[in-house]
Design an enzyme around this catalytic site. Structure first.
Site, mmCIF file in Angstrom:
data_model
loop_
_atom_site.group_PDB
_atom_site.id
_atom_site.type_symbol
_atom_site.label_atom_id
_atom_site.label_comp_id
_atom_site.label_asym_id
_atom_site.label_seq_id
_atom_site.Cartn_x
_atom_site.Cartn_y
_atom_site.Cartn_z
ATOM 1 N N HIS A 40 7.107 -10.459 9.300
ATOM 2 C CA HIS A 40 5.829 -10.172 8.643
ATOM 3 C C HIS A 40 4.865 -11.314 8.931
ATOM 4 C CE1 HIS A 40 7.622 -6.841 6.465
ATOM 5 N NE2 HIS A 40 8.570 -7.633 6.019
ATOM 6 N N GLU A 145 19.468 -5.018 2.240
ATOM 7 C CA GLU A 145 18.182 -4.661 1.661
ATOM 8 C C GLU A 145 18.096 -3.257 1.064
ATOM 9 O OE1 GLU A 145 14.887 -6.920 4.096
ATOM 10 O OE2 GLU A 145 16.130 -5.791 5.495
ATOM 11 N N ASP A 171 12.945 -5.046 -0.893
ATOM 12 C CA ASP A 171 13.385 -3.827 -0.200
ATOM 13 C C ASP A 171 14.449 -3.102 -1.005
ATOM 14 O OD1 ASP A 171 11.967 -3.534 2.410
ATOM 15 O OD2 ASP A 171 12.674 -5.573 2.671
#
Length: 248
Positions: A40, A145, A171
């Protein structure tokens, strides 16, 4: 350097900002490691080389989170000197084995072989030393996740060559049907179950936290790898606190 030598736990932030000065600041603040984020944010392999240099110059461990299970990206992260590679979206034991295969040289894996890289001091290091020691001096961290990974956790925990099982609460909250609610009982229950299953196998567990109170909660439960927030979030919180106090 080893991440856990003589330490009950370690703590470090995610780094999204492209300026390696913030890595130096993190080191001066006393963090043990930084997670340099390629999943990210705006960073690339080219931009994060100086993050790795800054971390090593100031004596903290550089971890690179790659975007996915990608053999080429894992190899590149280690080639530029990352001491740990952190890989998201692990769902099965086969996924975990793919990470080990990409991150380790023979006989533990099949990492691409090249000594003309920063990790080998640009070929100035004797090749016997580099290839002989690389598997001992680099580590792997995998993200658990979602529900698929949770349902396969027993098999994942038994994969050799994984150094840290990292639980991603955000997540996981989405997978539990409560996106963003990282303190929801469903999320906490799944996370605690993973920690409990990992303990008797001697597996190190990590997670992401956003407050000292949350960090202490997980440390008390046996979590040793504490990812504390994100550089931009830490900066925002500090700025907001200053502004609010000045305007009171």
């Amino acid at each position: 350097m080893s991440l856990f030598d003589n330490k009950e736990f370690v703590v470090g932030p995610f780094m999204k900002v492209s300026d390696p000065a913030l890595v130096e600041v993190a080191a001066f603040a006393g963090f043990d490691f930084v997670i340099i984020d390629l999943e990210h944010g705006p960073n690339t392999i080219q931009t994060v080389q100086n993050h790795v240099r800054a971390a090593q110059a100031k004596g903290i461990v550089p971890v690179i989170r790659v975007p996915e299970i990608n053999e080429n990206m894992i190899s590149k992260a280690l080639d530029i000197g990352a001491e740990y590679v952190q890989v998201p979206q692990i769902e099965t034991a086969d996924d975990a084995r793919r990470v080990v295969k990409a991150a380790k040289f023979f006989p533990e894996g099949a990492r691409g072989v090249c000594r003309y890289v920063r990790a080998a001091d640009y070929a100035s290091m004797p090749k016997e030393n580099y290839f002989g020691n690389a598997n001992k001096t680099t580590g792997t961290i995998i993200h658990i996740e979602g529900n698929i990974a949770f349902n396969n956790i027993d098999e994942i925990l038994r994969v050799d060559g994984i150094d840290v099982i990292f639980i991603g609460p955000y997540d996981m909250s989405q997978s539990c049907g409560v996106p963003g609610q990282v303190n929801h009982p469903k999320v906490i229950s799944q996370m605690k179950e993973i920690v409990e299953k990992a303990a008797p196998l001697g597996k190190v567990v990590g997670t992401f936290v956003e407050s000292p109170e949350s960090a202490k909660q997980w440390i008390d439960l046996g979590v040793k790898y504490i990812s504390y927030a994100v550089d931009v979030g830490i900066y925002f919180d500090a700025c907001k606190n200053i502004v609010d106090k000045v305007r009171e």
